[in-house]
Scaffold this motif. Structure first.
Motif, short mmCIF file in Angstrom:
data_model
loop_
_atom_site.label_atom_id
_atom_site.label_comp_id
_atom_site.label_asym_id
_atom_site.label_seq_id
_atom_site.Cartn_x
_atom_site.Cartn_y
_atom_site.Cartn_z
N LYS A 189 -8.07 -11.92 -11.81
CA LYS A 189 -9.00 -12.37 -11.02
C LYS A 189 -8.65 -12.19 -9.49
CE LYS A 189 -10.77 -14.95 -14.86
NZ LYS A 189 -9.68 -14.44 -15.70
N LEU A 190 -7.77 -11.38 -8.98
CA LEU A 190 -7.46 -11.47 -7.55
C LEU A 190 -8.09 -10.40 -6.84
CD1 LEU A 190 -3.69 -11.76 -8.28
CD2 LEU A 190 -5.15 -13.51 -7.41
N GLU A 191 -7.89 -10.57 -5.55
CA GLU A 191 -8.86 -9.58 -4.68
C GLU A 191 -8.14 -8.77 -3.83
OE1 GLU A 191 -12.15 -11.66 -2.73
OE2 GLU A 191 -13.03 -12.10 -4.61
N ALA A 192 -8.29 -7.34 -3.69
CA ALA A 192 -7.75 -6.82 -2.47
C ALA A 192 -8.46 -5.49 -2.07
CB ALA A 192 -6.46 -6.21 -3.08
N GLU A 193 -8.69 -4.90 -1.25
CA GLU A 193 -9.29 -3.67 -0.91
C GLU A 193 -8.55 -2.46 -1.00
OE1 GLU A 193 -11.49 -1.28 2.95
OE2 GLU A 193 -9.90 -2.94 3.25
N ILE A 194 -8.97 -1.67 -2.17
CA ILE A 194 -8.16 -0.27 -2.72
C ILE A 194 -8.80 0.82 -1.95
CG2 ILE A 194 -7.87 1.07 -4.79
CD1 ILE A 194 -7.73 -1.59 -6.55
N ILE A 195 -7.82 1.53 -1.56
CA ILE A 195 -8.20 2.80 -0.80
C ILE A 195 -7.27 3.91 -1.24
CG2 ILE A 195 -8.05 4.07 1.57
CD1 ILE A 195 -8.45 1.40 2.92
N CYS A 196 -7.97 4.92 -1.80
CA CYS A 196 -7.40 6.08 -2.29
C CYS A 196 -7.10 7.30 -1.28
CB CYS A 196 -7.86 6.73 -3.62
SG CYS A 196 -7.12 8.26 -4.30
N ALA A 197 -6.03 7.29 -0.84
CA ALA A 197 -5.69 8.44 0.42
C ALA A 197 -4.30 8.47 0.64
CB ALA A 197 -6.31 7.45 1.60
N ASP A 198 -3.90 9.63 1.17
CA ASP A 198 -2.59 9.91 1.52
C ASP A 198 -2.16 8.91 2.90
OD1 ASP A 198 -0.15 10.96 2.60
OD2 ASP A 198 -0.60 12.89 1.98
N GLU A 253 -2.25 10.64 6.37
CA GLU A 253 -3.35 11.17 6.84
C GLU A 253 -4.44 10.05 6.95
OE1 GLU A 253 -4.51 14.28 4.10
OE2 GLU A 253 -2.74 15.32 4.45
N TRP A 254 -4.37 8.75 6.57
CA TRP A 254 -5.15 7.64 6.57
C TRP A 254 -5.26 7.06 7.93
CZ3 TRP A 254 -4.03 2.35 6.22
CH2 TRP A 254 -5.21 1.38 5.95
N SER A 255 -6.54 6.76 8.43
CA SER A 255 -6.81 5.98 9.49
C SER A 255 -7.30 4.63 9.23
CB SER A 255 -7.32 6.97 10.53
OG SER A 255 -6.50 7.99 11.08
N LYS A 273 9.10 10.30 7.52
CA LYS A 273 7.60 10.43 8.04
C LYS A 273 6.85 9.23 8.00
CE LYS A 273 7.24 15.27 7.31
NZ LYS A 273 6.75 16.40 6.37
N LEU A 274 6.93 8.49 6.71
CA LEU A 274 6.15 7.40 6.25
C LEU A 274 6.51 6.11 7.21
CD1 LEU A 274 5.90 7.82 2.42
CD2 LEU A 274 4.17 7.61 3.87
N LEU A 275 7.93 5.91 7.33
CA LEU A 275 8.24 4.64 8.06
C LEU A 275 7.63 4.64 9.54
CD1 LEU A 275 11.99 3.78 7.46
CD2 LEU A 275 10.08 2.44 7.72
N PRO A 276 7.57 5.78 10.43
CA PRO A 276 7.06 5.55 11.64
C PRO A 276 5.35 5.43 11.67
CG PRO A 276 8.42 7.24 11.72
CD PRO A 276 8.40 7.09 10.25
N LYS A 277 4.80 6.06 10.48
CA LYS A 277 3.52 5.95 10.31
C LYS A 277 3.18 4.47 9.80
CE LYS A 277 -0.76 7.68 9.72
NZ LYS A 277 -1.29 8.55 10.84
N ALA A 278 3.90 3.68 9.06
CA ALA A 278 3.79 2.17 8.81
C ALA A 278 4.01 1.37 9.97
CB ALA A 278 4.70 2.08 7.78
N GLY A 279 5.09 1.89 11.04
CA GLY A 279 5.15 1.35 12.02
C GLY A 279 3.87 1.20 13.05
N GLN A 280 3.15 2.28 13.13
CA GLN A 280 1.84 2.46 13.78
C GLN A 280 1.02 1.51 13.34
OE1 GLN A 280 0.44 6.50 13.98
NE2 GLN A 280 2.50 7.28 14.56
N PHE A 281 0.99 1.06 12.22
CA PHE A 281 0.04 0.06 11.43
C PHE A 281 0.31 -1.30 11.43
CE2 PHE A 281 -0.69 3.77 8.08
CZ PHE A 281 -1.71 4.49 9.02
N THR A 282 1.51 -1.30 12.16
CA THR A 282 2.03 -2.81 12.42
C THR A 282 1.78 -3.47 13.71
OG1 THR A 282 3.90 -2.24 10.79
CG2 THR A 282 4.22 -4.39 12.29
N ALA A 309 -6.93 -1.20 13.27
CA ALA A 309 -5.68 -0.44 13.34
C ALA A 309 -4.49 -0.96 12.89
CB ALA A 309 -5.64 0.25 14.95
N GLU A 310 -4.44 -2.28 13.19
CA GLU A 310 -2.92 -3.13 12.95
C GLU A 310 -3.11 -4.05 11.79
OE1 GLU A 310 -2.40 -3.90 17.06
OE2 GLU A 310 -1.40 -1.97 17.28
N PHE A 311 -1.91 -4.58 11.29
CA PHE A 311 -1.99 -5.53 10.46
C PHE A 311 -0.86 -6.31 10.60
CE2 PHE A 311 -4.06 -2.01 8.25
CZ PHE A 311 -4.82 -2.30 7.45
N ASP A 312 -0.71 -7.65 10.38
CA ASP A 312 0.28 -8.58 10.57
C ASP A 312 1.41 -8.23 10.03
OD1 ASP A 312 -1.68 -10.20 11.82
OD2 ASP A 312 -2.50 -11.05 9.90
#
Length: 446
Positions: free
Chosen positions: A298-307, A310-312, A357-366, A316-319
């Protein structure tokens, strides 16, 4: 020597199959071992892909899985036991049948008439292996008589492939390598992350509370039959895997991105703590498991199936961005001993390139002033601190936030190194160990 010879499974008696399914269970196990070794596929994936496995009753599936997992836990010692009696290597499937039968005879306490008889019958039932049946019968009867002598003469470390063992001993020390090898031979435990009242749930379930949010049970068994499952009070998650979210402290009301999220234990933790969670993973099948667990708890989260590469996102940014990056998963060998045999050095190199590749991408979302948390369930040093060091060199707006302690969990001082956190499988060894993880917390300048 006693340490090598007495660590036998306590689950054989309750998982022994009914006679009608005995041969099928053993055939499934032998084929699975062969496939893992030949094609480097995960054991669970190989098992799930077998029609015979799917037709078995749950008890018999568990027995087939136990045989295969025990074979990987004791691979080096099993091969040492077989070596004097197998002068010319047979086909891969026949040899896997010998390995799985030896695992039963030496480590699962299976009666010889069952392990030998059913293995020989299994080989006779296939045209391609029929000609090896007499040889297998002779080999396994020798294993009954002398197998323990040859297997027991080998130290636990032979059960870890040489390329992994050498690296672990070089980086973590020989004593750590020995302790990890002993941990590999033990039956795995079950950790549950609870929404609340870990002490109360430990009492209800007959387990122990470790850390702030974990209940540990001595056996895995059927989790769906445990109290609290149906009402979503907890989910299965190793204590090491639960630490990243705990180390993020107060996440209530914060926008959190869980990258490479499936199967979703961290998403569940974040949602239970009041975070606004977006979970991204490219595996539709694994995300289905997350959806099912969100519904159950009974918990909630937005689920997105994507690489993730490539995902945008719309925003654009998360806490907070949590990246549990794809890795070799060698730190999970307590529950998945096949990971020691389904990965190669080339696999690790490919994964390192993906992590870079993933770490810099994650940095862009921060978001500015936000937190990026990086972790891998790997024991390979190259998948840990060097990835963080490279990222910090290339992305100067981030800085390391040292991890200095773990909530209600006393880990060795050596765990805290260069500001990151490294757990090893023999930590908490008196309570059953923990997964091997690397974790690092990074802050982005405002």
């Amino acid at each position: 020597m006693a340490e090598k010879d007495t660590l036998k499974s306590s689950t054989e008696s309750r998982l022994a199959p009914r006679d009608s399914n005995a041969l099928t269970s053993r055939r499934v196990a032998a084929f699975a071992v062969k496939e893992v070794l030949e094609n480097n596929n995960p054991l669970e994936q190989v098992l799930a892909g077998q029609t015979d496995y799917q037709t078995l009753e749950p008890r018999d599936r568990a027995f087939a899985r136990l045989i295969a997992a025990t074979t990987f836990r004791r691979m080096g010692q099993i091969d040492a036991a077989l070596k004097p009696f197998v002068r010319q290597r047979p086909t891969k499937l026949v040899y896997a049948a010998l390995q799985t039968a030896t695992a039963q005879l030496l480590y699962l306490g299976t009666p010889p008439h069952a392990a030998v008889g059913e293995t020989v019958a299994m080989l006779k039932s296939r045209g391609s292996s029929k000609g090896f049946a007499n040889m297998a019968n002779a080999v396994l009867r020798n294993i009954v008589k002398e197998g323990q002598k040859y297997a027991g003469s080998q130290p636990p470390k032979v059960n870890i492939p040489g390329w992994l063992r050498g690296e672990w001993e070089r980086v973590y020390g020989r004593q750590a390598g020995r302790k990890m090898a002993v941990q590999l031979m033990k039956d795995p435990i079950l950790d549950l992350t609870v929404k609340s009242d870990a002490a109360g749930w430990a009492e209800k379930l007959g387990g122990i509370k470790i850390g702030a949010e974990t209940v540990r049970l001595s056996k895995i068994g059927d989790v769906t039959a445990l109290e609290g499952f149906e009402h979503g009070e907890w989910w299965a998650q190793d204590i090491a895997a639960s630490l990243p979210v705990q180390l993020l402290r107060d996440v209530r009301g914060k926008r959190v991105l869980d990258l490479c999220a499936a199967p979703g234990g961290k998403t569940l933790q974040l949602a239970a703590k009041g975070a606004i969670v977006t979970s991204v993973d490219k595996s539709e099948a694994r995300l289905k498991r997350l959806e099912d667990n969100l519904f159950r708890t009974k918990l909630e989260a937005e689920i997105i199936c994507a690489d993730a590469l490539e995902w945008s996102p719309k925003a654009a940014e998360f806490d907070i961005v949590l990246l549990d990056a794809p890795c070799s998963a060698t730190g999970t060998f307590r529950r998945h001993p096949d990971v020691l045999y389904n990965k190669t050095p080339k696999d690790v190199s490919n994964l390192v390139r993906l992590q870079d590749k993933l770490l810099p991408k994650a940095g862009q979302f921060t978001a500015p002033g936000g937190t990026l948390f990086y972790c891998t369930c790997s024991l390979q040093p190259v998948e840990g601190q060097p990835r963080v060091d490279k990222f910090l060199q290339n992305v100067p707006e981030f800085r390391l936030i040292p991890i200095l302690e773990t909530p209600e969990l006393a880990l060795p001082e050596a765990s805290f190194f260069k500001g990151g956190l490294r757990s090893l499988p023999y930590y908490l060894e008196d309570k059953g160990g923990m997964d091997g993880f690397f974790m690092a917390q990074l802050g982005r300048e405002e």
